[in-house]
Design a protein around this motif. Structure first.
Motif, mmCIF file in Angstrom:
data_model
loop_
_atom_site.group_PDB
_atom_site.id
_atom_site.type_symbol
_atom_site.label_atom_id
_atom_site.label_comp_id
_atom_site.label_asym_id
_atom_site.label_seq_id
_atom_site.Cartn_x
_atom_site.Cartn_y
_atom_site.Cartn_z
ATOM 1 N N ARG A 36 0.823 -1.201 0.000
ATOM 2 C CA ARG A 36 0.000 0.000 0.000
ATOM 3 C C ARG A 36 0.861 1.256 0.000
ATOM 4 N N HIS A 37 0.434 2.239 -0.792
ATOM 5 C CA HIS A 37 1.141 3.511 -0.924
ATOM 6 C C HIS A 37 0.559 4.564 0.009
ATOM 7 N N ASN A 38 1.446 5.296 0.680
ATOM 8 C CA ASN A 38 1.095 6.457 1.496
ATOM 9 C C ASN A 38 0.094 6.113 2.593
ATOM 10 N N GLU A 39 0.306 4.960 3.214
ATOM 11 C CA GLU A 39 -0.531 4.527 4.339
ATOM 12 C C GLU A 39 0.346 3.905 5.416
ATOM 13 N N VAL A 40 -0.062 4.094 6.654
ATOM 14 C CA VAL A 40 0.480 3.289 7.750
ATOM 15 C C VAL A 40 -0.468 2.115 7.924
ATOM 16 N N THR A 41 0.022 0.921 7.730
ATOM 17 C CA THR A 41 -0.864 -0.235 7.780
ATOM 18 C C THR A 41 -0.095 -1.475 8.237
ATOM 19 N N VAL A 42 -0.814 -2.563 8.404
ATOM 20 C CA VAL A 42 -0.222 -3.815 8.896
ATOM 21 C C VAL A 42 0.065 -4.725 7.718
ATOM 22 N N ASN A 43 1.322 -5.058 7.578
ATOM 23 C CA ASN A 43 1.710 -6.018 6.543
ATOM 24 C C ASN A 43 1.364 -7.438 6.971
ATOM 25 N N LEU A 44 1.644 -7.765 8.240
ATOM 26 C CA LEU A 44 1.386 -9.120 8.724
ATOM 27 C C LEU A 44 1.242 -9.108 10.240
ATOM 28 N N ALA A 45 0.096 -9.553 10.707
ATOM 29 C CA ALA A 45 -0.108 -9.827 12.127
ATOM 30 C C ALA A 45 -0.273 -11.334 12.268
ATOM 31 N N SER A 46 0.606 -11.957 13.050
ATOM 32 C CA SER A 46 0.639 -13.418 13.146
ATOM 33 C C SER A 46 0.282 -13.891 14.548
ATOM 34 N N LEU A 47 -0.365 -15.047 14.603
ATOM 35 C CA LEU A 47 -0.648 -15.696 15.873
ATOM 36 C C LEU A 47 -0.671 -17.197 15.622
ATOM 37 N N GLY A 48 0.080 -17.930 16.448
ATOM 38 C CA GLY A 48 0.139 -19.370 16.226
ATOM 39 C C GLY A 48 0.524 -20.137 17.464
ATOM 40 N N VAL A 49 0.459 -21.454 17.353
ATOM 41 C CA VAL A 49 0.843 -22.350 18.428
ATOM 42 C C VAL A 49 1.541 -23.546 17.811
ATOM 43 N N SER A 50 2.563 -24.039 18.485
ATOM 44 C CA SER A 50 3.292 -25.200 17.989
ATOM 45 C C SER A 50 3.545 -26.171 19.125
ATOM 46 N N LEU A 51 3.678 -27.433 18.759
ATOM 47 C CA LEU A 51 3.985 -28.519 19.698
ATOM 48 C C LEU A 51 5.246 -29.192 19.195
ATOM 49 N N ALA A 52 6.310 -29.107 19.976
ATOM 50 C CA ALA A 52 7.586 -29.678 19.560
ATOM 51 C C ALA A 52 7.445 -31.183 19.342
ATOM 52 N N PRO A 53 8.009 -31.727 18.260
ATOM 53 C CA PRO A 53 7.845 -33.151 17.956
ATOM 54 C C PRO A 53 8.669 -34.054 18.863
ATOM 55 N N GLU A 54 7.977 -34.889 19.637
ATOM 56 C CA GLU A 54 8.641 -35.865 20.508
ATOM 57 C C GLU A 54 7.849 -37.166 20.588
ATOM 58 N N PRO A 55 7.756 -37.944 19.521
ATOM 59 C CA PRO A 55 8.280 -37.672 18.178
ATOM 60 C C PRO A 55 7.290 -36.951 17.263
ATOM 61 N N VAL A 56 6.006 -36.808 17.689
ATOM 62 C CA VAL A 56 4.991 -36.177 16.849
ATOM 63 C C VAL A 56 4.766 -34.739 17.312
ATOM 64 N N GLY A 57 4.718 -33.810 16.358
ATOM 65 C CA GLY A 57 4.485 -32.417 16.683
ATOM 66 C C GLY A 57 3.522 -31.783 15.698
ATOM 67 N N ALA A 58 3.244 -30.505 15.914
ATOM 68 C CA ALA A 58 2.315 -29.783 15.046
ATOM 69 C C ALA A 58 2.598 -28.293 15.139
ATOM 70 N N ARG A 59 2.189 -27.571 14.086
ATOM 71 C CA ARG A 59 2.292 -26.110 14.112
ATOM 72 C C ARG A 59 1.147 -25.533 13.305
ATOM 73 N N VAL A 60 0.458 -24.559 13.893
ATOM 74 C CA VAL A 60 -0.582 -23.802 13.209
ATOM 75 C C VAL A 60 -0.244 -22.327 13.374
ATOM 76 N N LEU A 61 -0.124 -21.623 12.251
ATOM 77 C CA LEU A 61 0.230 -20.208 12.271
ATOM 78 C C LEU A 61 -0.722 -19.462 11.342
ATOM 79 N N LEU A 62 -1.452 -18.504 11.906
ATOM 80 C CA LEU A 62 -2.401 -17.699 11.144
ATOM 81 C C LEU A 62 -1.823 -16.307 10.905
ATOM 82 N N GLY A 63 -2.334 -15.636 9.887
ATOM 83 C CA GLY A 63 -1.840 -14.306 9.576
ATOM 84 C C GLY A 63 -2.927 -13.416 9.003
#
Length: 360
Positions: free
Chosen positions: A59-86
């Motif tokens: 966007r030109h000549n605006e103050v705005t948000v390029n990316l706002a992220s929120l997510g949760v992850s579970l380290a694999p031991e041995p199975v893991g997961a990650r969900v990240l929204l934007g």
């Protein structure tokens, strides 16, 4: 202890053993990437870059948000997961080319950056779902890049992929990947074919190198359009102050009833650390889209970028950037429509951008 009492205590014993383990593996993450961008073309639509590109500073000549992220992850031991929204202008561009269909399309997936399951066993890692692409130097997360805006090589190659990925680590330096994918940056599929991706990589303290490939049908429906693509990335830490990175791409795609489309590109980055929390990066790039397959116009794009980065803390990054793009065709939007109401096009654009990223 009576058996009946042991049975009654069993759920509590299991809960006490499993809960700390799961909680210790859970991680919540997120952040906000905001910017102000000024395009000296003063585009009538207030959007910079080419259609379908501009995952930063769109966007030109605006103050705005390029990316706002929120997510949760579970380290694999041995199975893991990650969900990240934007959310934000970058996410709007990211999924714009998703093929529309029943239960798929840009409106269905527009907020998803990543959604994957992983399995780790020794040197082998398997990941299935939507995950970051193996291709290219740049990440979709601005704070992980040396510059704020991304190169044309980044914009015209995948930021994410969907399918199954296997990674094998031979030792502390060498690794290889094999991908079975739906297609080129796509979650839904618009044909019955699948794609293969590979990577061979080496990394040590001073330098790293990777060779990435993609082979798959990118035609629509029953149309055959085999895409072959190779990408190489090299980073080198010359001294404790100076680092360089070089990238090169080449692609070919068959076209029904026409000669194959070709594209190729190369870029170089030099980063100089001026102080503990201050660095300057210069980037130069040339991108030749001979037949206009990726950019929509047969053209050669050149680009030069200078970025000042300040990072007072690990979680907060400020970047001030000047960027100039030039094309062999008039492809960048100008300030006012012509007599027919169509946007006036120019062969160049110049941007000044200030971006700030806070993450946790």
């Amino acid at each position: 202890m009576p058996l009946s009492k042991l049975v009654s205590l069993l759920p509590h014993l299991l809960l006490s053993q499993s809960e700390p383990s799961i909680l210790s593996r859970l991680q919540v993450e997120g952040g906000v990437d905001a910017y102000y961008g000024y395009d000296f073309n003063r585009p009538a639509s207030a959007t910079s870059f080419l259609p379908g590109t501009g995952t930063t500073a769109r966007r030109h000549n605006e103050v705005t948000v390029n990316l706002a992220s929120l997510g949760v992850s579970l380290a694999p031991e041995p199975v893991g997961a990650r969900v990240l929204l934007g959310f934000g202008t970058g996410m709007d561009v990211l999924h714009r080319a998703e093929p529309a269909g029943d239960a798929t399309g840009p409106d269905v997936w527009r907020y998803v950056q990543q959604a994957s399951l992983s399995f780790v066993e020794g040197p082998l890692t398997l990941e299935a779902g939507i995950f970051p692409s193996h291709i290219g130097l740049e990440s979709f997360q601005s704070q992980l890049n040396w510059t704020y805006t991304r190169s044309w090589m980044g914009e015209f190659s995948p930021y994410y992929q969907t399918g199954l990925k296997g990674t094998w680590r031979f030792d502390d330096h060498w690794s290889a990947q094999l991908h079975l994918l739906n297609g080129w940056q796509t979650i839904g599929d618009n044909n019955s074919g699948k794609a293969l991706g590979t990577q061979v990589a080496y990394a040590c303290d001073r330098w790293s190198a990777a060779v990435n490939t993609f082979v798959g049908n990118e035609g629509t429906g029953t149309e055959e359009a085999l895409r072959l693509f190779i990408d190489t990335v090299l980073t080198l830490k010359l001294t404790d102050v100076v680092s360089v990175a070089a990238t090169a791409d080449a692609g070919r795609q068959a076209r029904p009833g026409a000669d194959a489309a070709l594209w190729y590109a190369a870029g170089a980055n030099v980063r100089v650390r001026l102080a503990r929390a201050v660095a300057v990066t210069a980037r130069a790039e040339v991108y030749r889209d001979r037949d206009g397959l990726l950019s929509g116009t047969a053209q050669t794009l050149t680009e030069g970028t200078l970025t000042l980065e300040m990072k007072p803390t690990e979680r907060f990054t400020l970047k001030a950037e000047a960027r100039h793009d030039r094309s062999t065709r008039k492809v960048f939007e100008g300030p006012a429509p012509d007599a027919d109401g169509l946007p006036r096009q120019r062969p160049h654009q110049t941007l000044l951008v200030v971006g700030a990223v806070a993450c946790f």
